[in-house]
Motif scaffolding. Sequence first.
Motif, short mmCIF file in Angstrom:
data_model
loop_
_atom_site.label_atom_id
_atom_site.label_comp_id
_atom_site.label_asym_id
_atom_site.label_seq_id
_atom_site.Cartn_x
_atom_site.Cartn_y
_atom_site.Cartn_z
N UNK A 28 0.71 -1.28 -0.05
CA UNK A 28 -0.08 -0.06 -0.05
C UNK A 28 0.75 1.46 0.08
N UNK A 29 1.81 1.33 0.83
CA UNK A 29 2.91 2.55 0.90
C UNK A 29 3.43 2.65 -0.36
N UNK A 30 3.98 1.53 -1.13
CA UNK A 30 4.51 1.78 -2.35
C UNK A 30 3.70 2.18 -3.31
N UNK A 31 2.41 1.75 -3.42
CA UNK A 31 1.56 2.30 -4.39
C UNK A 31 1.47 3.81 -4.14
N UNK A 85 2.17 6.95 -6.77
CA UNK A 85 1.12 7.89 -7.00
C UNK A 85 1.75 9.61 -6.90
N UNK A 86 2.30 9.64 -5.72
CA UNK A 86 2.90 11.07 -5.20
C UNK A 86 3.94 11.22 -6.48
N UNK A 87 4.95 10.30 -6.95
CA UNK A 87 5.84 10.53 -7.95
C UNK A 87 5.37 10.87 -9.19
N UNK A 88 4.39 10.19 -9.50
CA UNK A 88 3.64 10.49 -10.65
C UNK A 88 3.10 11.93 -10.79
N UNK A 123 9.91 5.03 4.51
CA UNK A 123 8.66 5.38 5.29
C UNK A 123 8.03 4.15 6.18
N UNK A 124 8.39 2.97 5.56
CA UNK A 124 7.53 1.67 6.31
C UNK A 124 8.50 1.60 7.87
N UNK A 125 9.79 1.86 7.42
CA UNK A 125 10.73 1.70 8.68
C UNK A 125 10.74 2.70 9.77
N UNK A 126 10.20 4.03 9.38
CA UNK A 126 9.94 5.11 10.28
C UNK A 126 8.47 4.97 10.76
N UNK A 127 7.62 4.27 10.08
CA UNK A 127 6.26 4.10 10.68
C UNK A 127 5.98 2.83 11.48
N UNK A 128 6.93 2.02 11.57
CA UNK A 128 6.82 0.94 12.20
C UNK A 128 6.45 1.17 13.81
N UNK A 167 -1.34 5.60 12.64
CA UNK A 167 -1.73 6.62 11.78
C UNK A 167 -2.79 7.53 12.38
N UNK A 168 -2.57 8.98 12.07
CA UNK A 168 -3.85 10.04 12.59
C UNK A 168 -4.39 10.39 11.34
N UNK A 169 -3.89 10.21 10.04
CA UNK A 169 -4.30 10.87 8.80
C UNK A 169 -4.61 9.76 7.96
N UNK A 170 -5.16 10.10 6.58
CA UNK A 170 -5.21 9.18 5.56
C UNK A 170 -3.75 8.85 5.21
N UNK A 171 -3.53 7.48 4.92
CA UNK A 171 -2.13 7.11 4.36
C UNK A 171 -1.86 8.16 3.13
N UNK A 172 -2.52 8.34 2.42
CA UNK A 172 -1.93 9.19 1.21
C UNK A 172 -1.69 10.49 1.72
N UNK A 173 -2.20 11.17 2.61
CA UNK A 173 -1.71 12.35 3.13
C UNK A 173 -0.57 12.17 3.70
#
Length: 92
Positions: free
Chosen positions: A15-18, A22-25, A62-67, A71-77
Amino acid sequence: MAIPDFPNGFESWQKTHFEVVEVLVYMRNLEDHKKPQGFYEALDQSASQEMYNLALNLTNKYEEQSKGKERTRSLFDEIEDFVWSEVQNSQS
């Protein structure tokens, strides 16, 4: 390419990679003067090894830092802010 260790499991990593992609695109499609300088200089409108590596490295970081963090906001945000920050910091 760095091999992910899936600190939060494969589903979270996927999910994170997706969302990172999306942000890079989105960033790639901005008008030239709105793109972060470091990102703009490395940018190619087609997929490239540099973009693959950037997406993979940002996902892993991101995955390492969020281990273990809730989450308090949407994953995308959260990922959008993270990616912009990382790209801008890479210019410094």
